[in-house]
Write a protein that holds these residues in place. Structure first.
Motif, mmCIF file in Angstrom:
data_model
loop_
_atom_site.group_PDB
_atom_site.id
_atom_site.type_symbol
_atom_site.label_atom_id
_atom_site.label_comp_id
_atom_site.label_asym_id
_atom_site.label_seq_id
_atom_site.Cartn_x
_atom_site.Cartn_y
_atom_site.Cartn_z
ATOM 1 N N ALA A 113 40.583 66.930 -47.512
ATOM 2 C CA ALA A 113 40.010 68.286 -47.537
ATOM 3 C C ALA A 113 39.184 68.540 -46.282
ATOM 4 O O ALA A 113 39.266 69.614 -45.672
ATOM 5 N N ALA A 114 38.386 67.543 -45.884
ATOM 6 C CA ALA A 114 37.591 67.688 -44.659
ATOM 7 C C ALA A 114 38.494 67.795 -43.438
ATOM 8 O O ALA A 114 38.240 68.586 -42.519
ATOM 9 N N GLY A 115 39.574 67.016 -43.397
ATOM 10 C CA GLY A 115 40.506 67.094 -42.276
ATOM 11 C C GLY A 115 41.237 68.419 -42.222
ATOM 12 O O GLY A 115 41.469 68.974 -41.138
ATOM 13 N N LEU A 116 41.620 68.963 -43.386
ATOM 14 C CA LEU A 116 42.289 70.270 -43.435
ATOM 15 C C LEU A 116 41.345 71.371 -42.986
ATOM 16 O O LEU A 116 41.731 72.283 -42.246
ATOM 17 N N TYR A 117 40.112 71.306 -43.435
ATOM 18 C CA TYR A 117 39.076 72.256 -42.990
ATOM 19 C C TYR A 117 38.916 72.200 -41.474
ATOM 20 O O TYR A 117 38.826 73.232 -40.798
ATOM 21 N N GLN A 118 38.922 70.995 -40.939
ATOM 22 C CA GLN A 118 38.811 70.785 -39.497
ATOM 23 C C GLN A 118 39.970 71.436 -38.755
ATOM 24 O O GLN A 118 39.789 72.126 -37.748
#
Length: 309
Positions: free
Chosen positions: A279-284
């Motif tokens: 989720a953090a990588g997708l947000y990034q």
């Protein structure tokens, strides 16, 4: 369709030239995009492998994103990532162009090559090696800087336990490592400028600064804009080695050294929560994509206005 195959046969050499790069992007950039579905699942490892793990994991919707943004971590890592990258991009641009122009203006070209090589060398060093060099300066007991401080009657500074100094240390180290490579790119662009422009300017009585202001900088502007857009596009992808290796993963410094990349790595290595890390990588990735579109539209608007006037 027949026209396409005719073009394929006619330009087969060109197609074979781009094939390796196309395969690389498909395998390492586009194919992994299917893994972003994990960001919306409570990922559990299945004995039948990765695909079975993805299929059998329960859908949780935006729960991973809610957990990420409900804590203070999202604000800290976003703030640090944006501010550090803005500082590195802006300072790096100014210093790289300035150094390239300075090297180009040196009369002794042999010494200019020596300076250029010396500044380019840090680019090839690993952040792991640089972290040990940094530690030799900042160590509390044996660090060179603390020895100097003690010599002049001061108390040793706990560099790895004080957050005040690290924004400056990280920005300095990031620019120190990359400035040589960036300046070489601009130096190559300056070398390609037609010398007749400068000759005409000298005949008209232009000073060296006027030549730089009205010839060199305007002709470097397209390259500067292009590289800046590319850098802003990756503004949410920080240099992992810089923010992880240089502070030596000191927990005390997380508030000023933790960025999205290091946060994802620590989430995976400590908690094993693959869903929240994805989720953090997708947000990034999404925010980085938006930054590219916004920057590109701003540059196009500015270019049109300049063309009108």
């Amino acid at each position: 369709m027949p026209a396409f195959f005719k073009s394929l046969i006619k330009d087969k050499v060109l197609w074979f030239m781009v094939l390796p790069g196309t395969l690389w992007f498909l395998i390492f950039c586009y194919l992994p995009m299917f893994g972003t579905v994990i960001a919306f699942k409570d990922f559990k490892i299945h004995r039948d492998g990765f695909f079975a793990s993805v299929l059998n994991s329960k859908w949780v919707g935006l729960e991973n994103f809610n957990f990420l943004f409900s804590t203070e971590d999202a604000y800290i890592i976003t703030r640090n990532t944006i501010l550090y990258n803005l500082a590195l991009i802006s300072l790096g641009l100014v210093l790289a162009v300035g150094i390239a122009i300075t090297l180009n203006e040196l009369v002794n070209k042999r010494m200019a090559k020596v300076y250029q090589t010396a500044m380019f060398m840090p680019y090839f060093l690993s952040w792991v090696i640089i972290s040990f060099f940094t530690f030799s300066f900042l160590s509390v007991d044996k660090g060179i800087l603390n020895q100097v401080v003690v010599y002049f009657g001061g108390d040793p500074i706990s560099w790895y336990g004080d957050t005040r100094f690290w924004p400056y240390i990280l920005i300095f180290m990031g620019i120190w490592k990359s400035i040589g490579y960036s300046s070489v790119v601009y130096l190559a662009a300056i070398a390609g400028i037609d010398k007749s422009y400068y000759e005409a300017a000298m005949i008209d009585g232009a000073s060296k600064w006027q030549q730089i202001k009205f010839i060199t900088l305007p002709l470097l502007k397209p390259l500067m804009v292009t590289l800046t857009i590319l850098a802003i596009g990756g503004i949410f992808r920080s240099d992992f080695g810089l923010f992880y290796q240089i502070p030596r993963d000191s927990g005390v410094l997380y508030s000023v050294t933790n960025v999205i990349d290091t946060y994802i790595y620590r989430s995976m290595s400590t908690t094993g929560n693959l869903g929240m890390s994805t989720a953090a990588g997708l947000y990034q990735s999404i925010v980085g994509f938006i930054m590219v579109l916004v920057t590109n539209s701003i540059v196009k608007k500015i270019s049109k206005e300049n063309a009108i006037f």
